[in-house]
Design a protein around this motif. Sequence first.
Motif, PDB file in Angstrom:
ATOM      1  N   PHE A   1       0.845  -1.192   0.000  1.00  0.00           N
ATOM      2  CA  PHE A   1       0.000   0.000   0.000  1.00  0.00           C
ATOM      3  C   PHE A   1       0.882   1.245   0.000  1.00  0.00           C
ATOM      4  CE2 PHE A   1      -2.156   3.357   2.491  1.00  0.00           C
ATOM      5  CZ  PHE A   1      -3.259   3.562   1.674  1.00  0.00           C
ATOM      6  N   ALA A   2       0.440   2.290  -0.669  1.00  0.00           N
ATOM      7  CA  ALA A   2       1.243   3.516  -0.765  1.00  0.00           C
ATOM      8  C   ALA A   2       0.464   4.723  -0.261  1.00  0.00           C
ATOM      9  CB  ALA A   2       1.673   3.753  -2.205  1.00  0.00           C
ATOM     10  N   PHE A   3       1.092   5.463   0.638  1.00  0.00           N
ATOM     11  CA  PHE A   3       0.599   6.777   1.062  1.00  0.00           C
ATOM     12  C   PHE A   3       1.767   7.728   0.862  1.00  0.00           C
ATOM     13  CE2 PHE A   3      -1.305   9.305   4.903  1.00  0.00           C
ATOM     14  CZ  PHE A   3      -1.571  10.358   4.057  1.00  0.00           C
ATOM     15  N   ILE A   4       1.865   8.300  -0.344  1.00  0.00           N
ATOM     16  CA  ILE A   4       3.017   9.100  -0.744  1.00  0.00           C
ATOM     17  C   ILE A   4       2.529  10.446  -1.274  1.00  0.00           C
ATOM     18  CG2 ILE A   4       5.029   9.255  -2.262  1.00  0.00           C
ATOM     19  CD1 ILE A   4       5.040   6.196  -2.395  1.00  0.00           C
ATOM     20  N   HIS A   5       2.991  11.516  -0.647  1.00  0.00           N
ATOM     21  CA  HIS A   5       2.605  12.858  -1.068  1.00  0.00           C
ATOM     22  C   HIS A   5       3.684  13.513  -1.933  1.00  0.00           C
ATOM     23  CE1 HIS A   5       1.428  17.056  -0.949  1.00  0.00           C
ATOM     24  NE2 HIS A   5       2.490  17.376  -0.224  1.00  0.00           N
ATOM     25  N   ASP A   6       4.936  13.323  -1.564  1.00  0.00           N
ATOM     26  CA  ASP A   6       6.053  13.991  -2.208  1.00  0.00           C
ATOM     27  C   ASP A   6       7.076  12.943  -2.642  1.00  0.00           C
ATOM     28  OD1 ASP A   6       7.797  15.970  -3.079  1.00  0.00           O
ATOM     29  OD2 ASP A   6       8.433  16.575  -1.071  1.00  0.00           O
ATOM     30  N   PHE A   7       8.022  13.344  -3.452  1.00  0.00           N
ATOM     31  CA  PHE A   7       9.136  12.497  -3.845  1.00  0.00           C
ATOM     32  C   PHE A   7      10.342  13.407  -4.045  1.00  0.00           C
ATOM     33  CE2 PHE A   7       7.631  14.252  -7.672  1.00  0.00           C
ATOM     34  CZ  PHE A   7       8.486  13.998  -8.741  1.00  0.00           C
ATOM     35  N   ALA A   8      11.464  12.856  -4.436  1.00  0.00           N
ATOM     36  CA  ALA A   8      12.663  13.652  -4.683  1.00  0.00           C
ATOM     37  C   ALA A   8      13.272  13.209  -6.003  1.00  0.00           C
ATOM     38  CB  ALA A   8      13.661  13.483  -3.534  1.00  0.00           C
ATOM     39  N   ILE A   9      14.077  14.087  -6.595  1.00  0.00           N
ATOM     40  CA  ILE A   9      14.730  13.732  -7.849  1.00  0.00           C
ATOM     41  C   ILE A   9      16.218  14.032  -7.771  1.00  0.00           C
ATOM     42  CG2 ILE A   9      12.671  14.068  -9.282  1.00  0.00           C
ATOM     43  CD1 ILE A   9      13.882  16.778 -10.168  1.00  0.00           C
ATOM     44  N   THR A  10      16.983  13.242  -8.523  1.00  0.00           N
ATOM     45  CA  THR A  10      18.382  13.540  -8.823  1.00  0.00           C
ATOM     46  C   THR A  10      18.514  13.501 -10.343  1.00  0.00           C
ATOM     47  OG1 THR A  10      19.116  11.235  -8.793  1.00  0.00           O
ATOM     48  CG2 THR A  10      19.089  12.409  -6.685  1.00  0.00           C
ATOM     49  N   LYS A  11      19.727  13.618 -10.829  1.00  0.00           N
ATOM     50  CA  LYS A  11      19.938  13.562 -12.277  1.00  0.00           C
ATOM     51  C   LYS A  11      19.438  12.243 -12.861  1.00  0.00           C
ATOM     52  CE  LYS A  11      23.588  13.673 -15.800  1.00  0.00           C
ATOM     53  NZ  LYS A  11      25.058  13.814 -16.036  1.00  0.00           N
ATOM     54  N   ASN A  12      19.614  11.147 -12.110  1.00  0.00           N
ATOM     55  CA  ASN A  12      19.314   9.828 -12.657  1.00  0.00           C
ATOM     56  C   ASN A  12      18.105   9.135 -12.045  1.00  0.00           C
ATOM     57  OD1 ASN A  12      21.651   9.499 -14.500  1.00  0.00           O
ATOM     58  ND2 ASN A  12      22.844   9.642 -12.611  1.00  0.00           N
ATOM     59  N   TYR A  13      17.607   9.643 -10.903  1.00  0.00           N
ATOM     60  CA  TYR A  13      16.572   8.904 -10.197  1.00  0.00           C
ATOM     61  C   TYR A  13      15.391   9.783  -9.774  1.00  0.00           C
ATOM     62  CZ  TYR A  13      20.215   5.337  -9.652  1.00  0.00           C
ATOM     63  OH  TYR A  13      21.197   4.410  -9.886  1.00  0.00           O
ATOM     64  N   ALA A  14      14.234   9.148  -9.670  1.00  0.00           N
ATOM     65  CA  ALA A  14      13.099   9.672  -8.919  1.00  0.00           C
ATOM     66  C   ALA A  14      12.965   8.770  -7.699  1.00  0.00           C
ATOM     67  CB  ALA A  14      11.821   9.645  -9.750  1.00  0.00           C
ATOM     68  N   ILE A  15      12.872   9.358  -6.513  1.00  0.00           N
ATOM     69  CA  ILE A  15      13.001   8.605  -5.266  1.00  0.00           C
ATOM     70  C   ILE A  15      11.723   8.768  -4.447  1.00  0.00           C
ATOM     71  CG2 ILE A  15      14.417   8.262  -3.213  1.00  0.00           C
ATOM     72  CD1 ILE A  15      16.574   9.955  -4.905  1.00  0.00           C
ATOM     73  N   PHE A  16      11.155   7.636  -4.039  1.00  0.00           N
ATOM     74  CA  PHE A  16       9.895   7.623  -3.302  1.00  0.00           C
ATOM     75  C   PHE A  16      10.093   6.891  -1.978  1.00  0.00           C
ATOM     76  CE2 PHE A  16       9.100   7.834  -7.785  1.00  0.00           C
ATOM     77  CZ  PHE A  16       8.073   8.754  -7.926  1.00  0.00           C
ATOM     78  N   PHE A  17       9.546   7.449  -0.900  1.00  0.00           N
ATOM     79  CA  PHE A  17       9.578   6.800   0.401  1.00  0.00           C
ATOM     80  C   PHE A  17       8.192   6.185   0.655  1.00  0.00           C
ATOM     81  CE2 PHE A  17      13.499   8.795   0.637  1.00  0.00           C
ATOM     82  CZ  PHE A  17      14.150   8.576   1.851  1.00  0.00           C
ATOM     83  N   GLN A  18       8.143   4.855   0.664  1.00  0.00           N
ATOM     84  CA  GLN A  18       6.898   4.136   0.912  1.00  0.00           C
ATOM     85  C   GLN A  18       6.737   3.988   2.423  1.00  0.00           C
ATOM     86  OE1 GLN A  18       6.743   0.272  -0.906  1.00  0.00           O
ATOM     87  NE2 GLN A  18       4.558  -0.017  -0.525  1.00  0.00           N
ATOM     88  N   ASN A  19       5.919   4.874   2.994  1.00  0.00           N
ATOM     89  CA  ASN A  19       5.760   4.911   4.443  1.00  0.00           C
ATOM     90  C   ASN A  19       5.138   3.619   4.976  1.00  0.00           C
ATOM     91  OD1 ASN A  19       6.599   7.742   4.956  1.00  0.00           O
ATOM     92  ND2 ASN A  19       4.854   8.226   3.658  1.00  0.00           N
ATOM     93  N   PRO A  20       5.534   3.161   6.167  1.00  0.00           N
ATOM     94  CA  PRO A  20       5.002   1.910   6.718  1.00  0.00           C
ATOM     95  C   PRO A  20       3.621   2.108   7.334  1.00  0.00           C
ATOM     96  CG  PRO A  20       6.609   2.837   8.228  1.00  0.00           C
ATOM     97  CD  PRO A  20       6.591   3.736   7.036  1.00  0.00           C
ATOM     98  N   VAL A  21       2.623   2.066   6.509  1.00  0.00           N
ATOM     99  CA  VAL A  21       1.246   2.225   6.957  1.00  0.00           C
ATOM    100  C   VAL A  21       0.387   1.117   6.348  1.00  0.00           C
ATOM    101  CG1 VAL A  21       1.409   4.734   7.245  1.00  0.00           C
ATOM    102  CG2 VAL A  21       0.703   3.789   5.045  1.00  0.00           C
TER     103      VAL A  21
END
Length: 489
Positions: free
Chosen positions: A228-248
Amino acid sequence: MVVASSQIPTQYDRAAWAKGYRSLDEEQAYWIDEIEGTLPAELTGTLFRNGPGKLEIGGTSVQHPFDGDGMICAITLDKGRAHFRNRYVRTEGYVAEKAANKILYRGVFGTAREGGWWRNAFDTKLKNIANTQVIYWGGKLLALWEAAEPHRLDPATLETQGLEYFNGKLKPGAAFAAHPWIDPQGPDGEACLVNFSIQAGLSFTLNLYELNQAGDIVRQQDHVIPGFAFIHDFAITKNYAIFFQNPVKFNPLPFLLGAKGAGESIDFEPEKPTRIILVARDGKSKPQVLETKAGFIFHHSNAFEKDGKVFVDSICYASLPSVEPGSDFRDVNFGRLDPGQLWRFELDLEAKTVDRSLLEARCCEFPVVHPDRVGREYQYSYMGAAVEIAGNMPLQTLVKVDVTTGQETICSYAPNGFVNEPVFVPKPGGAEEDGWLLSMVFDGVRDRSSVVVVDVKTMTQVARLWLKHHVPYGLHGTFTPEVFKGFDA
């Protein structure tokens, strides 16, 4: 002003803070004629802000401010003058409920129709409230809410023009999240906007979009991720899009039976790890997943790659408190909540390990960086923060944190002022410390809001633009150097 923490008043009036959560029913347009200090001559453009402006319908309060209808504010700065305009996004739900003068839709965070659970059972249709972010990109002004399509607005008048589908690349009913990032130098060497959406299910589908400067979706990929995903924001670098999948975890039964909203049916699971998902922006490999200690993240400050590692700086909470059914959000007990703090996550992709370190212990939220440093190594993060070093309190200061040394500089509006998210406006051709922070500040004693202009190098206020009224606490905003003449100049 820049002051030592020991010199900042720490007491605030709860009743004064709570007054910031009242609807602003009137839509207005006027020149701001009460200005403290002097607006910098080179500060020209438009600050757009979004947030829940209508917090009750037909005399019934929404259960949570995140369920409130989106209201856009536009503050135009031009030749030393300032103009204010606000307007509600005419979503389908807003128009229908205004005509009926009562709540017709369920809200994500517990707002329900009259009549109890049986009047809400098995109704899974949610109102697109367009209340979270507003961006000007590709010649289009878009009001965003992460669970549905964007609404397009006239940037001069703020009139709603309809839903935006990006020339058919976004399908009807699809989502376009509310926290996009602008990469100052994308894969083709030009600035691009990066955003995502989530399709829920037993597993969730993560969609990644990249838009060129004309506002067209030119790169798109999707990945099925377990859980399950509850994700509001993410981050980017030159090569990646990064998502934190919160433990919910999400229990759909109370939601389906009409007893709770979807947001009230989410519980934090501290015994489980936070999963960090790295999506290669070139789409040539499968997502990588690392795990770290449980925590909950709404917002990221920035991310960058260095020495073969990925670094992500994020506002992390030790836990996510449940949204209590029937509670009044104006009576929140700050003391029982874990504060958000700025943490650095160091990702070693080869060893598949994550190290974390605390960058800012003060309760803080809504971090921003210089636009040219997005996705790159950087030195300064700017955010709203509490007055005291420890504990959880309302945001009453703007703080600048040197993420390389830990040094902080504070511009305080305590004890009567309560700050919203700062927006960074760079000086053309300037360095990372050259620019201004723009933030809306509610004064609980004067019962009015103002827009403050703070020099980022010294963190001193150079101008304060007093509005004629309050503006409810907002969520996100953006600045464009464009000036739209929707008023008599």
